[in-house]
Design a protein around this motif. Structure first.
Motif: not given
Length: 511
Positions: A369-379, A392-397, A402-405
């Motif tokens: 995420n360019l505005s926050s610098g946080e990791d957003k998605y892993l390809h 998706q790179m956010n909780p639940p870790w 559940l994070r598979h987009e």
């Protein structure tokens, strides 16, 4: 940039590898894409049509890449004639099979990794002039440099001496102003992943290629023979059913530059304290926890993301792991297989023999995420099925499912055609990749393999060798292969394209 890549491997990563150090995501920054083409360029004759050694570095400028369509106008450097013509005389071997390229954390220097000959080359990223040439330790099982990775603090280069079954280290020396003054192959730091006497046959070699640049290239110390064949827990480092083949694939370095996650060709993994000499194992995992041939890894939100891909013909393997970065420093160490991965995503076809349609996880890219610098998605790319799984790179870790987009294919646009000697069409075969810096980081540049792969042939034969351009969707959850900038090395009998790109990496230009 990334943490790596990469990198099976050929076992064949990255790299992986790749993969690599943290990248600055500046808007509209001038950048370059360096593509490692491991196709032979030397010794190509009518009697030896496939050539004998060599390779090319192709450097694409962002001014060309950001055009619509992108312009295929790279600077092309032959790794022998343009960079290291005296390698045979000074190190005993020509440089051969450039497997990957990684920049230092300040983007000033580029490390070139030669998997067949065991060389590590250092090149000035701005001038494109060679600086140093090293050759790794020769052991009773071989001598290679499958991939190198660089610590985020810019002080260490780790060398995956694959067939030598060693992890080795080059220390980056700096003055008080932070400027690099030398690269030192710290032979005392090398750790043998097998152990035992009679293992070390030849010590590493250093060559100062440019005596006028005030950068020293040295070897200090001695790689110790007779290192322990046991882990700190007293278990064998290498053993059937535990870690059967300790070929070092990709050493991915932690955010604090203290540990490396060392994936192994036969399965299993060591976490190594890289601050000591020799470097020391502080955690051990067997093949039941970490499968064979992992060569993709990146740091994301304080965790370490690692993958494993296929290590044998027609065996399907596509697994993504999330590990902690909380490990002790030597002499402390963890019990075997502790801590377990925080989360695992494993394809249900893993371990199956699926002729022509198995899976092979290899290169990965993390979009921020360019505005926050946080990791957003892993390809996470698949070399065999020509697609990418997105997470998706956010909780639940603790739950990657559940994070598979979703999944997207690189074959829908037909941008990948065919080339001289290929038996199929529209088979991109994505390998190591990196994210663009311009236009808000909306592109992934990926190396696309050729029809005559020199590494991991059972999973890496493609129809359109070159630099692939993947345009990300507005939400960064998907993408499509919009362009392929083809590469060509013609065989001696004019029947084949020998080009075999393995890694694409972005270098930010310096002001």
């Amino acid at each position: 940039m990334k943490k790596i890549i990469l990198c099976l491997m050929s076992l064949s990563v990255a790299l992986c590898l790749i993969l690599f150090s943290e990248q600055t995501y500046a808007r509209n920054s001038g950048y370059e894409v360096w593509l490692s083409d491991q196709g032979n360029t030397q010794g190509i004759t009518a009697s030896s049509p496939n050539g004998l050694y060599g390779g090319k570095v192709r450097i694409y400028d962002s001014a060309d890449l950001e055009q619509n369509p992108p312009i295929n106008n790279p600077l092309v450097l032959d790794v022998v004639t343009d960079l290291f013509p005296n390698a045979l005389l000074t190190t005993g071997s020509d440089v051969n099979r450039i497997h990957g390229i990684i920049p230092t954390s300040d983007y000033k220097y580029m490390t070139l990794n030669f998997v067949a000959s065991g060389h590590l080359g250092i090149v000035d990223g701005e001038t494109k002039q060679p600086v140093c040439l090293f050759r790794s330790t020769a052991t009773s099982t071989g001598r290679q440099n499958h991939m190198s990775t660089i610590s985020p603090d810019g002080t260490k280069i780790l060398i995956a001496n694959q067939s030598g079954r060693m992890l080795e280290r080059v220390d980056i020396q700096k003055n008080t102003a932070g400027q690099v003054t030398g690269f030192n192959y710290n032979a005392d730091g090398s750790i043998d992943m097998v152990g035992g006497t009679g293992r070390v046959l030849n010590q590493p070699i250093a060559v100062d290629v440019n005596l006028g640049d005030n950068i020293s290239c040295t070897v200090t110390g001695q790689v110790a023979d007779g290192q322990s064949s046991s882990t700190p827990n007293g278990n064998p480092k290498q053993a059937a059913g535990v870690r059967p083949t300790n070929t070092v694939i990709c050493p991915i370095i932690s955010d604090n530059s203290q540990h490396a996650y060392v994936t192994l060709g036969g399965g299993g993994m060591f976490v190594v304290d890289i601050t000591t000499a020799p470097m020391k194992i502080v955690a051990e995992y067997d093949l039941n926890v970490v499968h064979a041939a992992g060569c993709g890894g990146q740091s994301a939100n304080g965790f370490m993301m690692l993958n494993t891909g296929t290590s044998a013909p027609n065996v399907s393997e596509f697994t993504l792991y999330r590990f902690t970065q909380d490990y002790p420093l030597a002499p402390n160490y963890n019990q075997p297989n502790q801590p377990l991965p925080v989360a695992v995503w494993a394809d249900p076809d893993n371990g199956k023999i699926i002729l022509g349609n198995n899976r092979d996880a290899h290169g990965m890219v993390i979009v921020k995420n360019l505005s926050s610098g946080e990791d957003k998605y892993l390809h996470q790319f698949d070399r065999v099925r020509n697609n990418a799984e997105v997470f998706q790179m956010n909780p639940p870790w603790e739950n990657l499912h559940l994070r598979h987009e979703g999944t997207y294919s690189l074959t829908t646009t037909g941008a990948c055609g065919t080339t001289l000697g290929a038996e199929q069409s529209n088979d991109p075969t994505p390998d190591l990749a990196d994210l663009s810096l311009g236009n808000n980081g909306d592109k992934i540049y990926v190396a696309l393999r050729g029809p005559n792969p020199l590494t991991i042939a059972h999973a890496a034969a493609g129809s359109c060798p070159g630099l692939g351009v993947i345009k990300l969707s507005p939400n960064n959850k998907s993408g499509e292969l919009t362009n392929v900038l083809p590469t060509m090395i013609i065989s001696g009998d004019s029947t084949k394209n020998l080009s075999d790109p393995h890694g694409a990496i972005v270098r930010q230009k310096l002001n």
